[in-house]
Design a protein around this motif. Structure first.
Motif, PDB file in Angstrom:
ATOM      1  N   UNK A   1       3.069  14.655  69.979  1.00  0.00           N
ATOM      2  CA  UNK A   1       2.546  13.532  69.199  1.00  0.00           C
ATOM      3  C   UNK A   1       1.022  13.565  69.208  1.00  0.00           C
ATOM      4  N   UNK A   2       0.427  13.716  68.017  1.00  0.00           N
ATOM      5  CA  UNK A   2      -1.033  13.719  67.905  1.00  0.00           C
ATOM      6  C   UNK A   2      -1.624  12.426  68.444  1.00  0.00           C
ATOM      7  N   UNK A   3      -1.018  11.316  68.061  1.00  0.00           N
ATOM      8  CA  UNK A   3      -1.551  10.010  68.467  1.00  0.00           C
ATOM      9  C   UNK A   3      -1.428   9.785  69.965  1.00  0.00           C
ATOM     10  N   UNK A   4      -0.263  10.047  70.508  1.00  0.00           N
ATOM     11  CA  UNK A   4      -0.071   9.839  71.941  1.00  0.00           C
ATOM     12  C   UNK A   4      -0.951  10.791  72.750  1.00  0.00           C
ATOM     13  N   UNK A   5      -1.019  12.050  72.323  1.00  0.00           N
ATOM     14  CA  UNK A   5      -1.887  13.008  73.005  1.00  0.00           C
ATOM     15  C   UNK A   5      -3.339  12.573  72.965  1.00  0.00           C
ATOM     16  N   UNK A   6      -3.782  12.094  71.801  1.00  0.00           N
ATOM     17  CA  UNK A   6      -5.157  11.609  71.670  1.00  0.00           C
ATOM     18  C   UNK A   6      -5.415  10.383  72.527  1.00  0.00           C
ATOM     19  N   UNK A   7      -4.447   9.476  72.547  1.00  0.00           N
ATOM     20  CA  UNK A   7      -4.584   8.264  73.359  1.00  0.00           C
ATOM     21  C   UNK A   7      -4.712   8.607  74.843  1.00  0.00           C
TER      22      UNK A   7
ATOM     23  N   UNK B   1      -4.255  17.613  82.891  1.00  0.00           N
ATOM     24  CA  UNK B   1      -4.583  18.422  81.709  1.00  0.00           C
ATOM     25  C   UNK B   1      -3.311  18.960  81.070  1.00  0.00           C
ATOM     26  N   UNK B   2      -2.395  19.441  81.880  1.00  0.00           N
ATOM     27  CA  UNK B   2      -1.124  19.954  81.353  1.00  0.00           C
ATOM     28  C   UNK B   2      -0.341  18.831  80.684  1.00  0.00           C
ATOM     29  N   UNK B   3      -0.297  17.667  81.309  1.00  0.00           N
ATOM     30  CA  UNK B   3       0.404  16.523  80.729  1.00  0.00           C
ATOM     31  C   UNK B   3      -0.165  16.176  79.354  1.00  0.00           C
ATOM     32  N   UNK B   4      -1.471  16.094  79.247  1.00  0.00           N
ATOM     33  CA  UNK B   4      -2.105  15.745  77.968  1.00  0.00           C
ATOM     34  C   UNK B   4      -1.793  16.807  76.911  1.00  0.00           C
TER      35      UNK B   4
END
Length: 116
Positions: free
Chosen positions: A25-31, A15-18
């Motif tokens: 990065x919105x995209x990387x976080x969402x992915x 959870x912390x990593x995400x």
């Protein structure tokens, strides 16, 4: 006790990593958030704790069916956020998920899939 603490720390770490990746990065976080990381970790925990293959398979099966009715929330949340603010949008999203799940469970029951 050490095992349960290890499980808590590793699972919380995801959870912390995400959340940290999402800040950058919105995209990387969402992915990364969209990946079934919690489910994969749970499957690993169940396996390491010598649960039956049937128990592990059931977990994956039900996770699939429980994910589907949560998807509308992800479409509505970005639309509601600028209109209602964060907390009301979050509340509305939870309510949408509950209603979606209830309706989905009724529909799935007609096909012999018991979710409740």
């Amino acid at each position: 006790m050490l095992w349960i603490i290890t499980k808590y720390l590793m699972t919380a770490g995801v959870v912390v990593l995400v959340s940290e990746l999402a800040k950058r990065s919105d995209r990387l976080g969402g992915l990364i958030a969209a990946l079934p990381l919690v489910t994969i970790i749970t499957l690993i925990w169940l396996h390491l704790e010598h649960q039956s293959e049937q128990k592990i398979a059931n977990h994956a099966w039900y996770t699939f069916w429980y994910v589907l009715p949560t998807l509308p929330m992800f479409l509505v949340f970005p639309w509601l956020l600028p209109r209602l603010g964060f907390w009301l949008t979050l509340l509305a999203s939870v309510l949408i998920s509950i209603v979606s799940f209830g309706l989905f469970a009724l529909i799935a029951r007609r096909f012999g899939i018991e979710l409740l």
